[in-house]
Design an enzyme around this catalytic site. Structure first.
Site, PDB file in Angstrom:
ATOM      1  N   ASN A   7       0.867  -1.175   0.000  1.00 19.67           N
ATOM      2  CA  ASN A   7       0.000   0.000   0.000  1.00 19.67           C
ATOM      3  C   ASN A   7       0.910   1.234   0.000  1.00 19.67           C
ATOM      4  OD1 ASN A   7      -1.766   2.050   0.521  1.00 19.67           O
ATOM      5  ND2 ASN A   7      -2.699   1.114   2.324  1.00 19.67           N
ATOM      6  N   ARG A  90      -2.642  -2.092  -3.418  1.00 16.36           N
ATOM      7  CA  ARG A  90      -3.812  -1.239  -3.252  1.00 16.36           C
ATOM      8  C   ARG A  90      -3.685  -0.080  -4.243  1.00 16.36           C
ATOM      9  NH1 ARG A  90      -4.733   3.492   0.940  1.00 16.36           N
ATOM     10  NH2 ARG A  90      -6.926   3.873   0.504  1.00 16.36           N
ATOM     11  N   HIS A 179     -12.797   3.274   0.063  1.00 14.32           N
ATOM     12  CA  HIS A 179     -12.850   2.245   1.121  1.00 14.32           C
ATOM     13  C   HIS A 179     -13.575   0.991   0.641  1.00 14.32           C
ATOM     14  CE1 HIS A 179     -12.775   5.732   4.269  1.00 14.32           C
ATOM     15  NE2 HIS A 179     -11.558   5.241   4.124  1.00 14.32           N
ATOM     16  N   ARG A 240     -11.133  16.272   7.407  1.00  8.83           N
ATOM     17  CA  ARG A 240     -11.886  16.639   6.194  1.00  8.83           C
ATOM     18  C   ARG A 240     -13.306  17.048   6.565  1.00  8.83           C
ATOM     19  NH1 ARG A 240     -10.741  11.161   3.208  1.00  8.83           N
ATOM     20  NH2 ARG A 240      -8.597  11.026   3.940  1.00  8.83           N
ATOM     21  N   GLU A 384      -8.081  -4.741   5.566  1.00  6.85           N
ATOM     22  CA  GLU A 384      -7.946  -4.449   4.137  1.00  6.85           C
ATOM     23  C   GLU A 384      -6.810  -5.244   3.503  1.00  6.85           C
ATOM     24  OE1 GLU A 384      -9.279  -0.031   3.347  1.00  6.85           O
ATOM     25  OE2 GLU A 384      -8.460  -0.190   5.360  1.00  6.85           O
TER      26      GLU A 384
END
Ligand code: ADP
Length: 397
Positions: A7, A90, A179, A240, A384
């Site tokens: 990743n 990823r 996601h 965010r 993940e």
């Protein structure tokens, strides 16, 4: 068979070596400060973490050190590169091109590069990681697993913005969602926990981490999710903003003399629970400490966060005309006991009552609704890397 999961961020690289038969994590770690120095943290299964400083001008050197650590005489877990059968990468943005994971070819790399404008911070780094692995491990199959792919089943009425059509036809401006690997992994697990076929269940997954999104998974496919063209839309996140009135951008630019870059930086890095709390923290542990000590900004941030999650859940109940289960996952979803309790207080209309004893755990798979709740609520720790390793195996065998 072992799968190396990679990743890559712009200056970091997370890795895990996973044995595909047992799904054991043989080793994991992270390289940070790539390009400006180089730190490698490496941990073999059941062993201590080792921290090393290594010169990493690019991701190529970083991966080289990862491979050396994996084969190291003392801490290594493999003897030769032959023991790595595939690499799962990823990839953040697959645009409309990728609806599932794929074996990486030159065409695929071109198509990923074509999505660079949609994820300028992530996709170029993902491609650098892929090319570095290709150089170091020639002949080893590489698989791309996209954050956006799971959401490509969203219907048009869910992914189109109320903007001029040309923006879509010319530039593919639409909602994509992120996601996806986590939403897919968690929703599949929820069906198992309900002991029902995946294709018959309606689940709402709340992936609440630093970045956060909610996803409506109906009969095995994503039908809506809260992130959009970019991961800025939707929930209030760590830093965010999530959804805001777009007119605020113009308002801020005029009032504060800000450029578009300044405004975007404010929405991405200075907002969310961090901004709302008056810069107390983006970490929920700090926010609860501050709120408990009487800080009203931190309290407001937590209230706004939970309310937004509950509001999205309600809208996805409408989108799916019902829901069987709600799942909490990721850093906040797995660990923040009061956040889960507050969100579920809004959901009495779904026949949900929280079992306070079952909810009183961190990082543990459990059903946190009472047995007689008509909609079930679960905590499902996401994984993940394991999901990427599974996808990679499916593609290469
Ligand atoms: P990401 O992958 O988006 O960086 P994570 O899913 O790892 O995020 O979530 C990280 C966040 O989880 C932290 O910023 C913190 O707010 C929250 N978190 C982690 N542990 C706890 C805890 N024990 N209690 C409450 N919140 C926690």
């Amino acid at each position: 068979m072992n799968v190396l999961v990679i990743n890559c961020g712009s200056s970091s690289l997370k890795f895990q070596l996973i044995a595909s038969d047992t799904e054991a994590v043989l080793a994991k770690g992270i390289c940070e400060r790539i390009g400006i120095g180089g730190d490698l943290v490496y941990q073999p299964e059941g062993g201590e973490k080792t921290k090393m400083q290594k010169p990493m001008p690019t991701h190529l050197e970083a991966i080289q050190y990862v491979v050396e650590a994996l084969m190291d005489a003392e801490h290594g877990v493999i003897q030769s590169l032959d023991e790595i059968k595939a690499v799962g990468h990823r990839v953040v943005h697959g645009g409309e091109q990728f609806t599932s994971s794929v074996l990486i070819t030159d065409e695929v790399k071109k198509a990923v590069a074509a999505c660079n404008d949609l994820a300028p911070l992530h996709n170029p780094a993902n491609l650098i990681g892929i090319e570095a692995c290709e150089k170091l491990m020639p002949g080893v199959p590489m698989v791309g697993v996209f954050d956006t792919a799971f959401h490509q089943t969203m219907p048009k009425h869910a992914y189109m913005y109320g903007l001029p059509l040309e923006l879509y036809t010319k530039y593919k401006v639409r909602r994509y969602g992120f996601h996806g690997t986590s939403h897919s992994f968690v929703s599949k697990r929820v069906a198992e926990l309900l002991e029902k076929p995946y294709e018959e269940v309606k689940t709402i997954v709340c992936h609440l981490g630093n970045g956060a999104s909610v996803c409506a998974v109906k009969h095995g496919v994503s039908v809506d999710t809260s992130m959009g063209l970019t991961p800025l839309e939707g929930l209030v996140m760590g830093t965010r903003s999530g959804d805001v009135d777009p007119a605020i951008l113009d308002f801020m630019a005029h009032k504060e003399g800000m450029s578009i870059e300044d405004v975007m930086n404010l929405l991405n890095k200075e907002s969310g629970v961090y901004g709302l709390s008056g810069k107390v923290s983006s970490d929920f542990r700090d926010l609860w400490d501050a709120a408990d000590a009487g800080d009203t900004g931190a309290k407001t941030a937590l209230d706004v966060f939970c309310y937004r999650v509950a509001k999205y859940i309600g809208s996805y109940v409408a989108a799916m005309n019902g829901v069987d289960a709600i799942a909490f996952t990721a850093g906040v979803g797995e660990n923040d006991i009061p956040v889960r309790a507050i969100v579920c207080e809004y959901l009495g209309y779904l026949g949900i009552t929280i079992d306070a004893a079952e909810n009183n755990y961190k990082s543990r798979e459990s059903m946190i609704s009472t047995k007689d709740s008509t909609t079930k609520v679960f905590v499902v720790p996401t994984d993940e890397e394991l999901a990427i390793a599974r996808e990679t195996m499916e593609i290469i065998v």
